[in-house]
Design a protein around this motif. Structure first.
Motif, PDB file in Angstrom:
ATOM      1  N   ASP B   5       0.831  -1.206   0.000  1.00  0.00           N
ATOM      2  CA  ASP B   5       0.000   0.000   0.000  1.00  0.00           C
ATOM      3  C   ASP B   5       0.862   1.251   0.000  1.00  0.00           C
ATOM      4  N   GLN B  52      -4.798  11.062   1.518  1.00  0.00           N
ATOM      5  CA  GLN B  52      -4.865   9.876   0.662  1.00  0.00           C
ATOM      6  C   GLN B  52      -4.758   8.603   1.496  1.00  0.00           C
ATOM      7  N   GLU B  54      -6.065   8.259   4.395  1.00  0.00           N
ATOM      8  CA  GLU B  54      -7.381   8.075   5.019  1.00  0.00           C
ATOM      9  C   GLU B  54      -8.370   7.465   4.033  1.00  0.00           C
ATOM     10  N   GLY B  55      -8.214   7.799   2.774  1.00  0.00           N
ATOM     11  CA  GLY B  55      -9.123   7.285   1.738  1.00  0.00           C
ATOM     12  C   GLY B  55      -8.808   7.988   0.455  1.00  0.00           C
ATOM     13  N   PRO B  56      -9.114   7.358  -0.706  1.00  0.00           N
ATOM     14  CA  PRO B  56      -8.702   7.940  -1.991  1.00  0.00           C
ATOM     15  C   PRO B  56      -9.345   9.306  -2.243  1.00  0.00           C
TER      16      PRO B  56
END
Lengths: 119, 181
Positions: B5, B52, B54-56
């Protein structure tokens, strides 16, 4: 209201002009598919394009909140205010006065012609 | 976060920087000195990276542009305006509490914008007011005045341009910032 963020600070004049043009077009909601593609291309082209557009959109939105202006221009006053301009534009398109006599004139000429041929 | 990731995120950041850094440096150089630009860029990409994680983020490019602009403006305001502003306010604050002075500023700004619109040429002003305050569509305005949609767009463009210039000319904070730049 903090204007500092909505006046395109440090952004060249021609860019903020283009941004306003796009804003006016989008406000009319009549963009063709090609124009929409053009708009998004323009927007992503340069950070300054995006900045100018976003900031002017903010300014454009805030103008709707001006309640003191609302009181200043009631619809009735508005009609009065535009009337002179409307009248002047209508006059431009109105036919010149002699035109209304033309049918009558032509009828007279025909009658005279007929009479002359009998005599 | 797994190793892959993180690798992925690093790669995205690299790509994003490749796309956005040159135009951002170019645009920011109109507002800030070079050393400030480097700071702003670092902070911008750091914020992107954290978000990013935290979430896209949907539109990374637009996101980065906006963050950089906000950072640049707040930096400008801090370094250039703060001193002058503080001197100005020191006297005021002794008498006026903050809620009142912010209401005052709000009214002043509203008045500024109202004046800007009031000083527009007649037809331009009417188009503006019908559109913004009476919520008429371009189509409706076109019928009322007997002018084309294109002309309405031009009036709006002209009106906005005028408003912006009026505000820039009369906004005191801005003047101070400009003087010191």
């Amino acid at each position: 209201m903090n204007f500092d963020e909505w006046v395109c600070y440090g952004i060249p004049e021609h860019i903020s002009h283009d941004a306003t043009m796009w804003l006016a077009k989008l406000d009319g909601d009549s963009l063709s598919v090609d124009e929409k593609i053009d708009f998004y291309t323009w927007l992503a082209d340069d950070p300054q394009h995006q900045w100018a557009f976003e900031e002017l959109s903010e300014l454009w939105a805030k103008t709707a909140l001006l309640d003191n202006l609302q009181n200043e221009y009631k619809p009735l006053q508005l009609v009065n205010a535009i009337a002179p301009e409307l009248i002047s534009t209508l006059e431009e398109f109105a036919p010149p006065p002699y035109q209304s006599y033309l049918p009558f004139l032509s009828l007279c000429l025909v009658t005279i012609g007929l009479l002359a041929s009998y005599l | 976060m797994s190793h892959t990731d993180e690798m992925n995120l690093q790669r995205q950041l690299k790509q994003l920087m490749k796309e956005t850094k040159p135009p951002l440096i170019n645009a920011l150089s109109r507002m800030l000195p070079r050393y400030d630009i480097d700071d702003v860029l670092q902070e911008t990409y750091l914020i992107w990276y954290q978000k990013q994680q935290e979430g896209p983020i949907q539109h990374s490019k637009a996101f980065v542009f906006r963050v950089a602009r906000n950072l640049a403006i707040s930096r400008l305001r801090n370094t250039k305006v703060q001193v002058a502003y503080q001197q100005d306010c020191a006297l005021h604050d002794m008498y006026i509490d903050t809620s009142m002075s912010s209401t005052l500023a709000k009214n002043q700004n509203q008045q500024l914008l109202t004046n800007a619109i009031s000083s527009l040429p007649s037809l331009c002003k009417q188009v503006f007011i019908l559109r913004k305050l009476h919520g008429k569509s371009h189509q409706e305005i076109s019928h009322i005045f007997g002018i084309s949609i294109k002309t309405i767009e031009n009036h709006i463009t002209k009106g906005m341009h005028h408003c912006r210039q009026h505000i820039t000319r009369h906004s005191t904070t801005k003047q101070k910032a400009n003087n010191e730049l």
